[in-house]
Design an enzyme around this catalytic site. Sequence first.
Site, PDB file in Angstrom:
ATOM      1  N   HIS A 220       5.092   5.714  11.559  1.00 57.34           N
ATOM      2  CA  HIS A 220       4.573   5.594  10.185  1.00 57.34           C
ATOM      3  C   HIS A 220       3.636   6.798   9.993  1.00 57.34           C
ATOM      4  CE1 HIS A 220       3.428   3.968   6.442  1.00 57.34           C
ATOM      5  NE2 HIS A 220       3.006   2.762   6.790  1.00 57.34           N
TER       6      HIS A 220
ATOM      7  N   ARG B 150       0.793  -1.225   0.000  1.00 58.54           N
ATOM      8  CA  ARG B 150       0.000   0.000   0.000  1.00 58.54           C
ATOM      9  C   ARG B 150       0.824   1.273   0.000  1.00 58.54           C
ATOM     10  NH1 ARG B 150      -2.655  -3.870   1.690  1.00 58.54           N
ATOM     11  NH2 ARG B 150      -0.707  -4.338   2.739  1.00 58.54           N
ATOM     12  N   THR B 151       1.791   1.349   0.900  1.00 61.08           N
ATOM     13  CA  THR B 151       2.506   2.615   1.052  1.00 61.08           C
ATOM     14  C   THR B 151       3.272   2.938  -0.229  1.00 61.08           C
ATOM     15  OG1 THR B 151       2.731   2.054   3.379  1.00 61.08           O
ATOM     16  CG2 THR B 151       4.049   3.907   2.574  1.00 61.08           C
TER      17      THR B 151
ATOM     18  N   LYS C 219      26.831  -4.435  -2.630  1.00 60.95           N
ATOM     19  CA  LYS C 219      28.298  -4.485  -2.802  1.00 60.95           C
ATOM     20  C   LYS C 219      28.990  -3.851  -1.608  1.00 60.95           C
ATOM     21  CE  LYS C 219      27.555  -3.386  -7.631  1.00 60.95           C
ATOM     22  NZ  LYS C 219      27.675  -2.196  -8.474  1.00 60.95           N
TER      23      LYS C 219
ATOM     24  N   ARG D 115      11.273   3.735   3.356  1.00 66.76           N
ATOM     25  CA  ARG D 115      10.867   2.737   4.368  1.00 66.76           C
ATOM     26  C   ARG D 115      12.090   1.884   4.673  1.00 66.76           C
ATOM     27  NH1 ARG D 115       5.778  -1.235   4.593  1.00 66.76           N
ATOM     28  NH2 ARG D 115       4.856   0.757   5.146  1.00 66.76           N
TER      29      ARG D 115
END
Length: 309
Positions: free
Chosen positions: A136, A58-59, A87, A108
């Site tokens: 959030h 969703r986000t 890396k 996120r």
Amino acid sequence: MFFTKKNPLKWRDIISINDLSKDDIIYLLQQAAKLERYNPRIITDKVIASLFFEPSTRTRLSFDAAVKRLGGQVIGFDNIETTSLKKGESFKDTIKMIEQYADVIVIRHPKEGSAQLAADISHIPVINAGDGSNQHPTQTLVDLYTIKKEKGKLEGLTVGFLGDLKFGRTVHSLANALGLFGVNIVFIAPKGLEMPTEYLKELNEKNVNYSQTSDLLSVAQSLDVLYVTRIQEERFKNRKDYKRVAGSYTINKDLLANFRQDVLVMHPLPRLEEINQDVDDTQNQGYFKQAGNAVAVRKAILATVLGRV
Ligand code: CP
């Protein structure tokens, strides 16, 4: 109820809901209401970097949709396996590159504090799309918008939070914001998943009216909104602790008979077994509405931070 004023958030980071005043929140909700059914092409010259170090449906996709609806472009990743982080490139160097490619960073990350760290490194605005079990804030704005839209107000409502209140970052963000609007809060959690004391301390300092219980039915009739959360398996240190609480609550159509007829059942999603699918077709279902409102709210956040409203 809401009034228009000058954009207070141009070029600002959005890391924690606590960074936003009540007026800031009202401004964003007001812009979301304006943009819900309207897609002005106001960010055609802007590039948004979408950096997802942790899974999301969703986000990430509602931010992508919001950018595209406003005419902007998205760059980024949703799998660090495909980046030079694999890396051994540092987080700092990654952000230092990306700030030169984009106008806003949406991030996120599984680690608490990562969004703030990105903001400290970056010269462009950073929007926290969830950092570990911490915050959030954009979900909180979606939740406030949904409650206001469905209930017609925030002030004076009673909102019950059910489930994993220990690791559920959406609860931590939303409880604080609801406190600004005079909402009564009831925390309902199985033993071991109660609201952490540091968050309760913040609510005490703000004189927020809250109570705690493990008995859902004892408070069912008092609730205008029941905000259900998933038990966050990925945040448990050992599986035994998770198994002890997994499946300890489920909302279904029969159980809803104990609540007010118009109780709004919310959930940030994804859900597992905590809300049965037989609730989906009831008048109480609010979780898919929340997911839909996410696009309007994230359009408002981007347009505001970029100074286009
Ligand atoms: N509500 C929410 O944050 O959902 P995602 O994890 O799918 O983004």
